[in-house]
Scaffold this motif. Structure first.
Motif, PDB file in Angstrom:
ATOM      1  N   MET A   1       0.693  -1.242   0.024  1.00  0.00           N
ATOM      2  CA  MET A   1      -0.013  -0.029   0.031  1.00  0.00           C
ATOM      3  C   MET A   1       1.135   1.132   0.108  1.00  0.00           C
ATOM      4  O   MET A   1       1.688   1.235   0.812  1.00  0.00           O
ATOM      5  N   ASN A   2       0.725   2.230  -1.000  1.00  0.00           N
ATOM      6  CA  ASN A   2       1.315   3.484  -1.155  1.00  0.00           C
ATOM      7  C   ASN A   2       1.378   4.181   0.462  1.00  0.00           C
ATOM      8  O   ASN A   2       0.365   4.259   0.849  1.00  0.00           O
ATOM      9  N   GLN A   3       2.546   4.670   0.911  1.00  0.00           N
ATOM     10  CA  GLN A   3       2.682   5.050   2.178  1.00  0.00           C
ATOM     11  C   GLN A   3       1.825   6.343   2.113  1.00  0.00           C
ATOM     12  O   GLN A   3       1.391   6.595   3.299  1.00  0.00           O
ATOM     13  N   ASN A   4       1.345   7.101   1.213  1.00  0.00           N
ATOM     14  CA  ASN A   4       0.668   8.359   1.257  1.00  0.00           C
ATOM     15  C   ASN A   4      -0.922   8.145   1.224  1.00  0.00           C
ATOM     16  O   ASN A   4      -1.851   8.744   1.706  1.00  0.00           O
ATOM     17  N   ILE A   5      -1.095   6.779   0.980  1.00  0.00           N
ATOM     18  CA  ILE A   5      -2.532   6.577   0.850  1.00  0.00           C
ATOM     19  C   ILE A   5      -3.134   5.843   2.290  1.00  0.00           C
ATOM     20  O   ILE A   5      -2.626   5.002   2.904  1.00  0.00           O
ATOM     21  N   VAL A   6      -4.035   6.446   2.744  1.00  0.00           N
ATOM     22  CA  VAL A   6      -4.495   6.242   4.180  1.00  0.00           C
ATOM     23  C   VAL A   6      -5.711   5.240   3.828  1.00  0.00           C
ATOM     24  O   VAL A   6      -6.045   4.348   5.023  1.00  0.00           O
ATOM     25  N   LEU A   7      -6.519   5.145   3.039  1.00  0.00           N
ATOM     26  CA  LEU A   7      -7.509   4.185   2.733  1.00  0.00           C
ATOM     27  C   LEU A   7      -7.757   3.635   1.422  1.00  0.00           C
ATOM     28  O   LEU A   7      -7.352   4.699   0.478  1.00  0.00           O
ATOM     29  N   SER A   8      -7.693   2.165   0.983  1.00  0.00           N
ATOM     30  CA  SER A   8      -7.847   1.951  -0.287  1.00  0.00           C
ATOM     31  C   SER A   8      -9.122   0.819  -0.086  1.00  0.00           C
ATOM     32  O   SER A   8      -9.232  -0.029   0.713  1.00  0.00           O
ATOM     33  N   MET A   9      -9.825   1.035  -1.296  1.00  0.00           N
ATOM     34  CA  MET A   9     -11.273  -0.098  -1.299  1.00  0.00           C
ATOM     35  C   MET A   9     -10.958  -0.427  -2.617  1.00  0.00           C
ATOM     36  O   MET A   9     -11.223   0.452  -3.637  1.00  0.00           O
ATOM     37  N   THR A  10     -10.949  -1.690  -2.915  1.00  0.00           N
ATOM     38  CA  THR A  10     -10.650  -2.233  -4.228  1.00  0.00           C
ATOM     39  C   THR A  10     -11.587  -3.538  -4.587  1.00  0.00           C
ATOM     40  O   THR A  10     -11.897  -4.314  -3.684  1.00  0.00           O
ATOM     41  N   SER A  11     -12.083  -3.310  -5.759  1.00  0.00           N
ATOM     42  CA  SER A  11     -13.157  -3.981  -6.410  1.00  0.00           C
ATOM     43  C   SER A  11     -14.369  -4.420  -5.395  1.00  0.00           C
ATOM     44  O   SER A  11     -14.697  -5.556  -5.111  1.00  0.00           O
ATOM     45  N   VAL A  12     -14.713  -3.458  -4.618  1.00  0.00           N
ATOM     46  CA  VAL A  12     -15.874  -3.418  -3.885  1.00  0.00           C
ATOM     47  C   VAL A  12     -17.168  -3.865  -4.572  1.00  0.00           C
ATOM     48  O   VAL A  12     -17.637  -2.768  -5.434  1.00  0.00           O
ATOM     49  N   SER A  13     -18.105  -4.898  -4.271  1.00  0.00           N
ATOM     50  CA  SER A  13     -19.232  -4.716  -4.770  1.00  0.00           C
ATOM     51  C   SER A  13     -20.362  -5.053  -3.500  1.00  0.00           C
ATOM     52  O   SER A  13     -19.838  -5.591  -2.770  1.00  0.00           O
ATOM     53  N   LYS A  14     -21.457  -4.777  -3.905  1.00  0.00           N
ATOM     54  CA  LYS A  14     -22.779  -4.977  -2.923  1.00  0.00           C
ATOM     55  C   LYS A  14     -24.043  -4.995  -3.782  1.00  0.00           C
ATOM     56  O   LYS A  14     -24.288  -4.223  -4.619  1.00  0.00           O
ATOM     57  N   SER A  15     -24.849  -6.071  -3.373  1.00  0.00           N
ATOM     58  CA  SER A  15     -25.936  -6.205  -3.878  1.00  0.00           C
ATOM     59  C   SER A  15     -27.196  -6.257  -2.816  1.00  0.00           C
ATOM     60  O   SER A  15     -26.963  -6.902  -1.744  1.00  0.00           O
ATOM     61  N   PHE A  16     -28.368  -5.864  -3.443  1.00  0.00           N
ATOM     62  CA  PHE A  16     -29.432  -6.139  -2.524  1.00  0.00           C
ATOM     63  C   PHE A  16     -30.600  -6.876  -3.634  1.00  0.00           C
ATOM     64  O   PHE A  16     -30.374  -7.045  -4.721  1.00  0.00           O
ATOM     65  N   PRO A  17     -31.519  -7.457  -2.910  1.00  0.00           N
ATOM     66  CA  PRO A  17     -32.678  -8.166  -3.713  1.00  0.00           C
ATOM     67  C   PRO A  17     -32.718  -7.483  -5.031  1.00  0.00           C
ATOM     68  O   PRO A  17     -33.530  -6.449  -4.905  1.00  0.00           O
ATOM     69  N   GLY A  18     -32.247  -7.999  -6.153  1.00  0.00           N
ATOM     70  CA  GLY A  18     -32.858  -7.470  -7.380  1.00  0.00           C
ATOM     71  C   GLY A  18     -32.166  -6.400  -7.673  1.00  0.00           C
ATOM     72  O   GLY A  18     -32.408  -5.709  -8.909  1.00  0.00           O
ATOM     73  N   VAL A  19     -31.012  -5.649  -6.965  1.00  0.00           N
ATOM     74  CA  VAL A  19     -30.144  -4.523  -7.392  1.00  0.00           C
ATOM     75  C   VAL A  19     -28.904  -4.887  -7.284  1.00  0.00           C
ATOM     76  O   VAL A  19     -28.405  -5.213  -6.039  1.00  0.00           O
ATOM     77  N   LYS A  20     -27.986  -4.339  -8.168  1.00  0.00           N
ATOM     78  CA  LYS A  20     -26.684  -4.538  -7.940  1.00  0.00           C
ATOM     79  C   LYS A  20     -26.112  -2.986  -7.637  1.00  0.00           C
ATOM     80  O   LYS A  20     -26.085  -2.104  -8.487  1.00  0.00           O
ATOM     81  N   ALA A  21     -25.849  -2.806  -6.441  1.00  0.00           N
ATOM     82  CA  ALA A  21     -25.777  -1.283  -5.854  1.00  0.00           C
ATOM     83  C   ALA A  21     -24.440  -0.870  -6.150  1.00  0.00           C
ATOM     84  O   ALA A  21     -24.079   0.253  -6.385  1.00  0.00           O
ATOM     85  N   LEU A  22     -23.373  -1.863  -5.927  1.00  0.00           N
ATOM     86  CA  LEU A  22     -21.989  -1.453  -6.348  1.00  0.00           C
ATOM     87  C   LEU A  22     -21.392  -2.856  -7.113  1.00  0.00           C
ATOM     88  O   LEU A  22     -21.340  -3.747  -6.718  1.00  0.00           O
ATOM     89  N   THR A  23     -20.602  -2.208  -8.336  1.00  0.00           N
ATOM     90  CA  THR A  23     -19.663  -3.086  -8.998  1.00  0.00           C
ATOM     91  C   THR A  23     -18.190  -3.232  -9.046  1.00  0.00           C
ATOM     92  O   THR A  23     -17.786  -2.172  -9.741  1.00  0.00           O
ATOM     93  N   LYS A  24     -17.554  -3.724  -8.383  1.00  0.00           N
ATOM     94  CA  LYS A  24     -16.099  -3.676  -8.268  1.00  0.00           C
ATOM     95  C   LYS A  24     -15.677  -2.317  -8.522  1.00  0.00           C
ATOM     96  O   LYS A  24     -14.813  -1.774  -9.270  1.00  0.00           O
ATOM     97  N   VAL A  25     -16.134  -1.702  -7.266  1.00  0.00           N
ATOM     98  CA  VAL A  25     -15.728   0.099  -7.364  1.00  0.00           C
ATOM     99  C   VAL A  25     -14.386   0.028  -6.526  1.00  0.00           C
ATOM    100  O   VAL A  25     -14.070  -0.589  -5.432  1.00  0.00           O
ATOM    101  N   ASN A  26     -13.421   0.892  -7.024  1.00  0.00           N
ATOM    102  CA  ASN A  26     -11.829   1.469  -6.436  1.00  0.00           C
ATOM    103  C   ASN A  26     -12.320   2.501  -5.860  1.00  0.00           C
ATOM    104  O   ASN A  26     -12.784   3.532  -6.436  1.00  0.00           O
ATOM    105  N   PHE A  27     -11.633   2.788  -4.746  1.00  0.00           N
ATOM    106  CA  PHE A  27     -11.670   4.200  -4.264  1.00  0.00           C
ATOM    107  C   PHE A  27     -10.373   4.255  -3.164  1.00  0.00           C
ATOM    108  O   PHE A  27     -10.184   3.489  -2.628  1.00  0.00           O
TER     109      PHE A  27
END
Length: 512
Positions: A1-27
């Motif tokens: 992890m880059n020393q200057n990066i305090v938080l990394s979120m990689t390939s984050v996905s989240k679904s609810f019934p019938g809904v894909k709320a997040l698809t492989k999001v990086n932040f």
């Protein structure tokens, strides 16, 4: 992890019934930066924040924090706080019946011989507040503090708990300009101390005033991450709304004719409601469909709520047919011939446990007064008439409205207002979440109402839909009316340019 990066979120996905709320999001969030998280309604901003803070369970992907040598999974906001992530929401989650000091140290009060050391707590509170230049006494009751001050106290609490990541979720929505400036000074102070700040907002001006980088989400997917100085406002709006301005075509269809009169049906003069919509002036003629456009939070709904009396105007004047009127409540508006279909049909439109008939009749009965109850036969005939006119798909008029599809619920609410024969009808997102066939029916109905001489205000997140329906567009930005477009100038590109407010990202002094 880059020393200057305090938080990394990689390939984050989240679904609810019938809904894909997040698809492989990086932040990615760096130390000592203010990072704006942008996107329209339903883009996934709130879901990403809730996954990060443990409100929602992480479905897939990884979250890393500086100083922690393995991926983290927060199961609750408390666990997120223990990992150095704090959130301050628009609605401050503190205890108004306690002092400032008690709120700063709630749950972690300094103790002496098993008892709270009040002197130490007040002294430490004073030190924290002084360090962050927050001008308030530790002994003051929180309920006596302004919303802006309460938010700063919540931020001070998070900072004193050694947060590395501070999430500010729509912190400026209820603040005036002076309060926003004070909050920005605090944010910049924290940035200089190395805190990484995620700034969730819908105010474009504020993004360019204070943020270093921008991440844009759309439909649960990452559009991109940009240096603020390298992303012109028009391009930001385009990325949020999914438009390519190189390929924009004028898709304006046939418009309803405008039948202007000497006296407009509705005329607002410097009408406003503090905290929601800045004073605006507006004229609406009979036979005219006016669209209100702007990004989420621009003030579209707030403007019509002020006209309708759902939010009582605290400045300006309202004239109907050239005569000044006072609209203090929605009932006043109804008596002056105004109907209003609200944006949130579930919360403010339908009464779920009542029948289709009862939901259609409720506005008419309110207009007539409780002392003049309608006869059952009258109600049944009126309900059947609008079920037929609007082609509402229901087993019968006595079916509970909650059993109908979203589109048919929407038709019931439209029928409710048509029954009152309004001169002026406000439709706020009337086609959201309904099928294309019903959308077309509603658009045709709007144009027919205009031909009959009624005035209609139409609000939709779909600009193309309004271009097909509206003869004039009012553009709003950051709670303020910024312009009108009509005639040959009524194109999607011109609307987007006005929403963006010009390309001023080269004004570097804005962010210092």
């Amino acid at each position: 992890m880059n020393q200057n990066i305090v938080l990394s979120m990689t390939s984050v996905s989240k679904s609810f019934p019938g809904v894909k709320a997040l698809t492989k999001v990086n932040f990615f969030l760096r130390r000592g930066e203010i990072h704006a998280l942008m996107g329209e309604n339903g883009a996934g901003k709130s879901t990403l924040i809730k996954v990060l803070t443990g409100v929602y369970e992480l479905e897939s992907g990884e979250i890393h924090m500086a100083g922690i040598h393995k991926p983290i999974v927060n199961h609750s906001p408390k666990e997120a706080q223990e990992n150095g992530i704090s959130t301050v929401y628009q609605e401050v989650n503190l205890c108004p019946n306690l002092t400032v000091a008690e709120n700063l140290f709630i749950g972690r009060e300094p103790k002496k011989a098993g008892f709270i050391d009040w002197k130490a707590m007040n002294r430490r509170s004073e030190e924290v507040l002084k360090r962050l230049a927050i001008e308030v006494s530790p002994l003051q009751m929180l309920e006596e503090c302004s919303i802006a001050l309460q938010q700063m106290i919540a931020i001070a609490r998070a900072v004193d708990m050694k947060c590395k990541v501070l999430i500010l979720d729509e912190p400026t929505s209820s603040l005036d300009e002076e309060e926003v400036e004070k909050l920005f000074l605090l944010m910049k102070h924290l940035r200089s101390e190395g805190v990484g700040i995620i700034f969730v907002t819908h105010f474009l001006e504020q993004v360019y005033a204070v943020s270093d980088r921008i991440t844009v989400l759309r439909n649960g997917e990452l559009v991109g991450e940009y240096e603020t100085t390298n992303l012109p406002r028009l391009k930001l709006v385009a990325k949020m709304m999914g438009k390519d301005f190189d390929d924009l075509a004028d898709i304006k269809g046939e418009q309803a004719g405008i039948k202007t009169e000497e006296a407009p049906l509705i005329k607002a003069i410097d009408l406003g409601h503090q905290g929601t919509i800045k004073p605006f002036s507006l004229s609406i003629n009979r036979g005219e469909v006016i669209g209100l456009t702007g990004l989420l939070g621009s003030g579209r709904s707030e403007l019509v709520r002020t006209i309708y009396g759902a939010d009582k105007a605290d400045s300006g004047n309202l004239l109907i047919n050239g005569k000044e009127v006072k609209i203090r409540t929605p009932l006043d508006a109804m008596k002056y011939g105004i109907g209003y279909l609200p944006e949130d049909r579930k919360k403010e439109g339908i009464i779920q446990d009542l029948s289709v008939r009862e939901n259609i009749m409720i506005a008419m009965q309110a207009k007539m007064g409780l002392l003049k109850p309608m006869k059952r036969k009258e109600m049944e005939e009126a309900a059947d008439r609008y079920i037929d006119i609007l082609q509402i798909k229901t087993a019968n008029r006595e079916t509970p409205i909650k059993n109908l599809s979203g589109g048919n619920q929407q038709k019931v609410i439209i029928g409710r207002w048509l029954l009152t024969n309004p001169e002026y009808l406000i439709l706020d997102e009337p086609t959201r979440g309904i099928d294309i066939g019903t959308k077309t029916q509603i658009q045709k109905l709007v144009l027919e109402l205009a031909k009959e001489g009624k005035a209609v205000t139409f609000i939709s997140s779909e600009v193309e839909e309004m271009l097909r329906t509206c003869s004039r567009m009012i553009v709003l930005r950051d709670g303020e009316k910024v312009g009108e477009i009509q005639g040959d100038g009524l194109t999607q590109e011109n609307i987007m340019k006005m929403i963006a407010g010009g390309d001023r990202t080269d004004e570097k002094d804005e962010r210092n």
